[in-house]
Design an enzyme around this catalytic site. Structure first.
Site, PDB file in Angstrom:
ATOM      1  CG  ASP A 133     -26.113  11.066  54.147  1.00 59.88           C
ATOM      2  OD1 ASP A 133     -25.715  10.520  53.192  1.00 59.88           O
ATOM      3  OD2 ASP A 133     -25.146  11.882  54.387  1.00 59.88           O
ATOM      4  CE1 TYR A 146     -27.643  18.696  49.495  1.00 58.06           C
ATOM      5  CE2 TYR A 146     -25.711  19.617  47.965  1.00 58.06           C
ATOM      6  CZ  TYR A 146     -26.683  18.425  48.161  1.00 58.06           C
ATOM      7  OH  TYR A 146     -26.509  17.646  47.451  1.00 58.06           O
ATOM      8  CG  ASP A 188     -23.713  12.082  60.201  1.00 56.17           C
ATOM      9  OD1 ASP A 188     -23.365  11.530  61.002  1.00 56.17           O
ATOM     10  OD2 ASP A 188     -24.149  11.725  59.016  1.00 56.17           O
ATOM     11  NE  ARG A 228     -22.421  12.063  54.841  1.00 56.19           N
ATOM     12  CZ  ARG A 228     -21.686  10.950  54.882  1.00 56.19           C
ATOM     13  NH1 ARG A 228     -20.812  10.651  55.869  1.00 56.19           N
ATOM     14  NH2 ARG A 228     -22.164   9.975  54.092  1.00 56.19           N
TER      15      ARG A 228
END
Length: 302
Positions: A38, A66, A80, A172
Protein backbone atom coordinates in the site's frame (compact mmCIF):
# COMPACT_ATOMS: atom_id res chain seq x y z
CA UNK A 1 18.17 -6.32 -19.28
CA UNK A 2 16.94 -9.32 -17.30
CA UNK A 3 16.97 -9.79 -13.54
CA UNK A 4 15.60 -8.72 -10.22
CA UNK A 5 15.82 -5.42 -8.35
CA UNK A 6 15.10 -5.51 -4.62
CA UNK A 7 13.61 -2.09 -3.93
CA UNK A 8 13.14 -0.46 -0.53
CA UNK A 9 9.81 1.17 -1.33
CA UNK A 10 9.30 4.63 0.16
CA UNK A 11 6.04 5.73 1.76
CA UNK A 12 3.55 7.76 -0.24
CA UNK A 13 3.83 5.93 -3.56
CA UNK A 14 2.04 2.89 -4.93
CA UNK A 15 3.80 -0.27 -6.03
CA UNK A 16 2.85 0.59 -9.60
CA UNK A 17 4.47 4.02 -9.16
CA UNK A 18 7.69 2.12 -8.42
CA UNK A 19 7.22 0.03 -11.58
CA UNK A 20 6.58 3.19 -13.62
CA UNK A 21 9.80 4.79 -12.32
CA UNK A 22 11.83 1.66 -13.02
CA UNK A 23 10.49 1.45 -16.57
CA UNK A 24 12.17 4.80 -17.17
CA UNK A 25 15.37 3.77 -15.39
CA UNK A 26 15.65 0.41 -17.17
CA UNK A 27 14.26 1.68 -20.49
CA UNK A 28 11.83 -1.20 -20.83
CA UNK A 29 8.15 -1.72 -20.19
CA UNK A 30 8.67 -5.37 -19.30
CA UNK A 31 8.72 -4.86 -15.53
CA UNK A 32 6.50 -6.17 -12.75
CA UNK A 33 6.53 -6.29 -8.97
CA UNK A 34 6.15 -9.33 -6.73
CA UNK A 35 3.64 -8.43 -4.02
CA UNK A 36 1.76 -5.15 -3.69
CA UNK A 37 2.54 -2.71 -0.89
CA UNK A 38 0.00 0.00 0.00
CA UNK A 39 1.12 3.64 -0.42
CA UNK A 40 1.41 3.98 3.37
CA UNK A 41 3.78 0.98 3.55
CA UNK A 42 7.55 0.86 3.07
CA UNK A 43 10.06 -1.92 2.67
CA UNK A 44 11.09 -4.87 0.54
CA UNK A 45 9.52 -4.92 -2.93
CA UNK A 46 11.10 -7.35 -5.44
CA UNK A 47 10.75 -6.05 -8.99
CA UNK A 48 11.39 -8.31 -11.99
CA UNK A 49 12.87 -6.93 -15.21
CA UNK A 50 12.75 -8.48 -18.69
CA UNK A 51 12.60 -12.27 -18.81
CA UNK A 52 12.60 -12.40 -15.00
CA UNK A 53 8.96 -11.24 -15.09
CA UNK A 54 8.12 -14.85 -15.96
CA UNK A 55 9.20 -15.78 -12.42
CA UNK A 56 6.91 -13.36 -10.56
CA UNK A 57 4.37 -16.01 -9.54
CA UNK A 58 7.14 -17.95 -7.78
CA UNK A 59 8.67 -14.86 -6.16
CA UNK A 60 5.28 -13.95 -4.68
CA UNK A 61 4.86 -17.36 -3.05
CA UNK A 62 7.47 -16.87 -0.33
CA UNK A 63 6.88 -16.14 3.35
CA UNK A 64 6.61 -12.48 4.35
CA UNK A 65 7.71 -10.63 7.50
CA UNK A 66 6.21 -7.26 8.47
CA UNK A 67 6.63 -4.76 11.29
CA UNK A 68 3.47 -2.81 11.99
CA UNK A 69 2.05 -0.28 14.41
CA UNK A 70 -1.63 -0.37 15.34
CA UNK A 71 -3.64 2.11 17.34
CA UNK A 72 -6.30 0.75 19.64
CA UNK A 73 -9.68 2.39 20.18
CA UNK A 74 -10.26 3.69 16.66
CA UNK A 75 -11.73 1.82 13.69
CA UNK A 76 -11.51 3.21 10.14
CA UNK A 77 -13.23 2.25 6.90
CA UNK A 78 -9.89 1.39 5.24
CA UNK A 79 -8.52 -0.37 8.34
CA UNK A 80 -5.53 2.01 8.28
CA UNK A 81 -4.69 5.62 9.15
CA UNK A 82 -5.68 6.93 5.71
CA UNK A 83 -9.34 6.06 6.19
CA UNK A 84 -12.39 7.69 7.73
CA UNK A 85 -13.04 7.02 11.41
CA UNK A 86 -16.18 4.89 11.74
CA UNK A 87 -16.05 3.96 15.44
CA UNK A 88 -14.23 4.82 18.66
CA UNK A 89 -14.09 2.89 21.94
CA UNK A 90 -12.30 2.88 25.27
CA UNK A 91 -8.91 1.17 25.09
CA UNK A 92 -7.55 1.97 28.56
CA UNK A 93 -8.49 -1.34 30.14
CA UNK A 94 -6.71 -3.45 27.53
CA UNK A 95 -3.97 -5.51 29.18
CA UNK A 96 -0.84 -7.07 27.74
CA UNK A 97 -2.32 -10.46 28.62
CA UNK A 98 -5.47 -9.70 26.60
CA UNK A 99 -3.32 -8.71 23.63
CA UNK A 100 -1.37 -11.98 23.96
CA UNK A 101 -4.64 -13.92 23.85
CA UNK A 102 -5.93 -11.96 20.82
CA UNK A 103 -2.69 -12.51 18.89
CA UNK A 104 -2.65 -16.21 19.76
CA UNK A 105 -6.22 -16.58 18.49
CA UNK A 106 -5.15 -15.12 15.13
CA UNK A 107 -2.02 -17.26 14.76
CA UNK A 108 -1.96 -20.35 12.54
CA UNK A 109 -4.18 -21.08 9.57
CA UNK A 110 -6.99 -18.52 9.72
CA UNK A 111 -9.81 -17.20 7.53
CA UNK A 112 -9.41 -13.56 6.58
CA UNK A 113 -12.00 -11.43 4.81
CA UNK A 114 -10.18 -9.05 2.40
CA UNK A 115 -10.88 -5.36 3.01
CA UNK A 116 -13.11 -3.38 0.68
CA UNK A 117 -10.21 -1.00 0.07
CA UNK A 118 -8.13 -3.54 -1.85
CA UNK A 119 -7.16 -4.28 -5.46
CA UNK A 120 -9.09 -7.55 -5.49
CA UNK A 121 -11.50 -7.55 -8.42
CA UNK A 122 -15.15 -8.51 -8.40
CA UNK A 123 -16.83 -8.74 -11.80
CA UNK A 124 -13.79 -7.02 -13.25
CA UNK A 125 -14.06 -4.05 -10.87
CA UNK A 126 -11.41 -3.41 -8.17
CA UNK A 127 -13.03 -3.38 -4.75
CA UNK A 128 -11.44 -0.06 -3.80
CA UNK A 129 -13.32 1.69 -6.60
CA UNK A 130 -16.61 0.35 -5.29
CA UNK A 131 -15.63 1.37 -1.76
CA UNK A 132 -14.95 4.94 -2.90
CA UNK A 133 -18.50 5.02 -4.28
CA UNK A 134 -19.83 3.96 -0.88
CA UNK A 135 -20.64 0.47 -2.14
CA UNK A 136 -19.81 -2.54 0.03
CA UNK A 137 -20.07 -6.06 -1.37
CA UNK A 138 -19.74 -9.45 0.23
CA UNK A 139 -16.20 -10.81 0.04
CA UNK A 140 -15.25 -14.45 0.28
CA UNK A 141 -12.95 -15.28 3.20
CA UNK A 142 -9.49 -16.52 2.27
CA UNK A 143 -7.25 -18.97 4.08
CA UNK A 144 -3.94 -17.43 5.14
CA UNK A 145 -1.27 -18.58 7.55
CA UNK A 146 0.05 -16.41 10.35
CA UNK A 147 3.24 -18.15 11.44
CA UNK A 148 3.97 -15.82 14.35
CA UNK A 149 2.96 -12.51 15.93
CA UNK A 150 5.61 -10.97 18.17
CA UNK A 151 4.74 -8.00 20.38
CA UNK A 152 7.62 -5.51 20.10
CA UNK A 153 6.13 -2.55 21.97
CA UNK A 154 3.11 -2.15 24.25
CA UNK A 155 2.55 1.55 24.91
CA UNK A 156 -1.21 2.06 24.75
CA UNK A 157 -2.98 3.13 22.71
CA UNK A 158 -0.19 2.02 20.34
CA UNK A 159 1.25 -1.46 19.83
CA UNK A 160 4.14 -2.56 17.58
CA UNK A 161 4.03 -6.08 16.16
CA UNK A 162 6.31 -8.24 14.03
CA UNK A 163 4.24 -10.61 11.86
CA UNK A 164 5.48 -13.61 9.90
CA UNK A 165 2.85 -14.77 7.42
CA UNK A 166 1.99 -16.36 4.10
CA UNK A 167 1.37 -14.53 0.84
CA UNK A 168 -2.04 -12.92 0.49
CA UNK A 169 -2.21 -11.76 4.13
CA UNK A 170 -3.62 -8.29 4.72
CA UNK A 171 -1.79 -6.87 7.73
CA UNK A 172 -4.27 -4.01 8.15
CA UNK A 173 -7.06 -6.58 8.30
CA UNK A 174 -5.06 -8.49 10.91
CA UNK A 175 -4.77 -5.26 12.95
CA UNK A 176 -8.50 -4.66 12.54
CA UNK A 177 -9.27 -8.22 13.68
CA UNK A 178 -7.03 -7.84 16.73
CA UNK A 179 -9.06 -4.77 17.64
CA UNK A 180 -12.26 -6.79 17.28
CA UNK A 181 -10.85 -9.51 19.56
CA UNK A 182 -9.95 -6.85 22.17
CA UNK A 183 -13.39 -5.27 21.95
CA UNK A 184 -12.12 -1.75 21.35
CA UNK A 185 -11.30 -1.70 17.65
CA UNK A 186 -7.95 -0.86 16.06
CA UNK A 187 -6.38 0.32 12.84
CA UNK A 188 -2.95 0.17 11.25
CA UNK A 189 -0.86 3.36 11.40
CA UNK A 190 2.51 2.15 10.03
CA UNK A 191 3.72 -0.84 8.05
CA UNK A 192 7.09 -2.04 6.83
CA UNK A 193 7.83 -5.25 4.94
CA UNK A 194 11.07 -6.55 6.40
CA UNK A 195 11.35 -9.71 4.31
CA UNK A 196 9.79 -11.07 1.14
CA UNK A 197 10.71 -14.70 0.54
CA UNK A 198 14.49 -14.91 0.21
CA UNK A 199 15.02 -11.17 0.30
CA UNK A 200 15.64 -9.13 3.43
CA UNK A 201 15.90 -5.42 4.16
CA UNK A 202 19.69 -5.65 3.86
CA UNK A 203 19.23 -6.77 0.23
CA UNK A 204 17.05 -3.81 -0.70
CA UNK A 205 18.07 -0.56 -2.39
CA UNK A 206 16.19 2.76 -2.07
CA UNK A 207 14.28 3.72 -5.19
CA UNK A 208 16.08 7.08 -5.18
CA UNK A 209 19.44 5.28 -5.43
CA UNK A 210 18.25 3.35 -8.49
CA UNK A 211 17.21 6.64 -10.08
CA UNK A 212 20.62 8.14 -9.28
CA UNK A 213 22.50 5.19 -10.79
CA UNK A 214 20.36 5.25 -13.94
CA UNK A 215 20.83 9.00 -14.40
CA UNK A 216 24.61 8.57 -14.05
CA UNK A 217 24.66 5.70 -16.54
CA UNK A 218 25.98 3.28 -13.92
CA UNK A 219 25.10 -0.40 -13.60
CA UNK A 220 21.99 -1.21 -11.62
CA UNK A 221 22.19 -3.80 -8.80
CA UNK A 222 20.36 -6.50 -10.76
CA UNK A 223 20.23 -10.01 -9.37
CA UNK A 224 20.20 -12.73 -12.02
CA UNK A 225 17.03 -14.80 -12.62
CA UNK A 226 18.87 -17.78 -11.11
CA UNK A 227 19.59 -15.80 -7.92
CA UNK A 228 15.89 -15.01 -7.67
CA UNK A 229 15.30 -18.74 -7.07
CA UNK A 230 18.46 -19.41 -5.08
CA UNK A 231 16.70 -21.73 -2.61
CA UNK A 232 15.62 -24.16 -5.38
CA UNK A 233 17.77 -27.25 -6.13
CA UNK A 234 20.22 -26.66 -8.97
CA UNK A 235 20.49 -28.88 -12.04
CA UNK A 236 23.27 -28.16 -14.58
CA UNK A 237 22.96 -29.52 -18.13
CA UNK A 238 25.02 -29.25 -21.30
CA UNK A 239 25.52 -30.77 -24.73
CA UNK A 240 22.68 -32.65 -26.41
CA UNK A 241 20.49 -32.42 -23.31
CA UNK A 242 20.67 -28.62 -23.46
CA UNK A 243 19.98 -28.57 -27.20
CA UNK A 244 16.88 -30.72 -26.75
CA UNK A 245 15.72 -28.44 -23.94
CA UNK A 246 15.96 -25.49 -26.34
CA UNK A 247 13.37 -27.30 -28.47
CA UNK A 248 11.16 -27.78 -25.42
CA UNK A 249 12.12 -31.42 -24.75
CA UNK A 250 12.48 -32.04 -21.02
CA UNK A 251 15.59 -33.86 -19.78
CA UNK A 252 15.18 -37.25 -18.11
CA UNK A 253 16.31 -37.90 -14.56
CA UNK A 254 18.88 -40.45 -15.70
CA UNK A 255 20.59 -37.78 -17.82
CA UNK A 256 21.17 -35.47 -14.87
CA UNK A 257 23.87 -35.32 -12.22
CA UNK A 258 21.78 -33.27 -9.79
CA UNK A 259 18.79 -34.55 -7.88
CA UNK A 260 15.75 -33.30 -5.98
CA UNK A 261 12.88 -34.57 -3.88
CA UNK A 262 9.85 -35.99 -5.72
CA UNK A 263 7.56 -33.13 -6.76
CA UNK A 264 10.16 -30.47 -5.92
CA UNK A 265 10.75 -27.51 -8.22
CA UNK A 266 14.29 -27.15 -9.62
CA UNK A 267 16.41 -24.63 -11.53
CA UNK A 268 18.00 -25.89 -14.74
CA UNK A 269 21.17 -24.02 -15.67
CA UNK A 270 23.14 -23.87 -18.92
CA UNK A 271 26.50 -22.07 -19.02
CA UNK A 272 25.76 -20.31 -15.73
CA UNK A 273 22.37 -18.98 -16.81
CA UNK A 274 18.83 -20.01 -15.94
CA UNK A 275 17.55 -22.06 -18.87
CA UNK A 276 14.38 -23.53 -17.37
CA UNK A 277 12.46 -24.30 -14.22
CA UNK A 278 10.82 -27.67 -13.76
CA UNK A 279 9.31 -30.16 -11.34
CA UNK A 280 11.20 -33.32 -10.40
CA UNK A 281 9.01 -36.37 -11.12
CA UNK A 282 7.39 -38.46 -8.42
CA UNK A 283 9.54 -41.33 -7.20
CA UNK A 284 8.94 -44.83 -8.61
CA UNK A 285 10.88 -47.68 -10.20
CA UNK A 286 10.87 -45.91 -13.56
CA UNK A 287 12.07 -42.51 -12.30
CA UNK A 288 15.41 -42.82 -14.08
CA UNK A 289 13.58 -42.69 -17.43
CA UNK A 290 11.01 -40.11 -16.34
CA UNK A 291 11.27 -36.62 -17.81
CA UNK A 292 11.06 -33.53 -15.64
CA UNK A 293 7.87 -31.48 -15.93
CA UNK A 294 8.87 -28.20 -17.52
CA UNK A 295 7.27 -25.07 -16.05
CA UNK A 296 9.17 -22.37 -17.96
CA UNK A 297 11.90 -22.52 -20.60
CA UNK A 298 14.23 -19.65 -21.53
CA UNK A 299 15.58 -20.80 -24.93
CA UNK A 300 17.42 -17.55 -25.61
CA UNK A 301 20.10 -18.38 -23.02
CA UNK A 302 20.84 -21.86 -24.40
Amino acid sequence: MDGLLIIDKPAGVTSFDVVRTLRRCCRTRKIGHAGTLDPLATGVLPVAVGQATRLIEYLMAGEKVYQTTLRLGVTTDTQDAEGRVVAEADWQNVSREALDVACAALTGCISQVPPMYSAIKQNGQPLYRLARQGVEVEREAREVTIEAIEILRFELPEVDLRVTCSKGTYIRTLCHDIGVKLGCGAHLTALRRCRNGLFDEVDSVPLSEIERLAAAGEDLPLLSPAQALADWPLIVIEGDVALRLKDGIAPKCGELTGQAEPGQRVRIMVSGQLAAIAIWPQQDDETVDAPLELLKVFPAVI
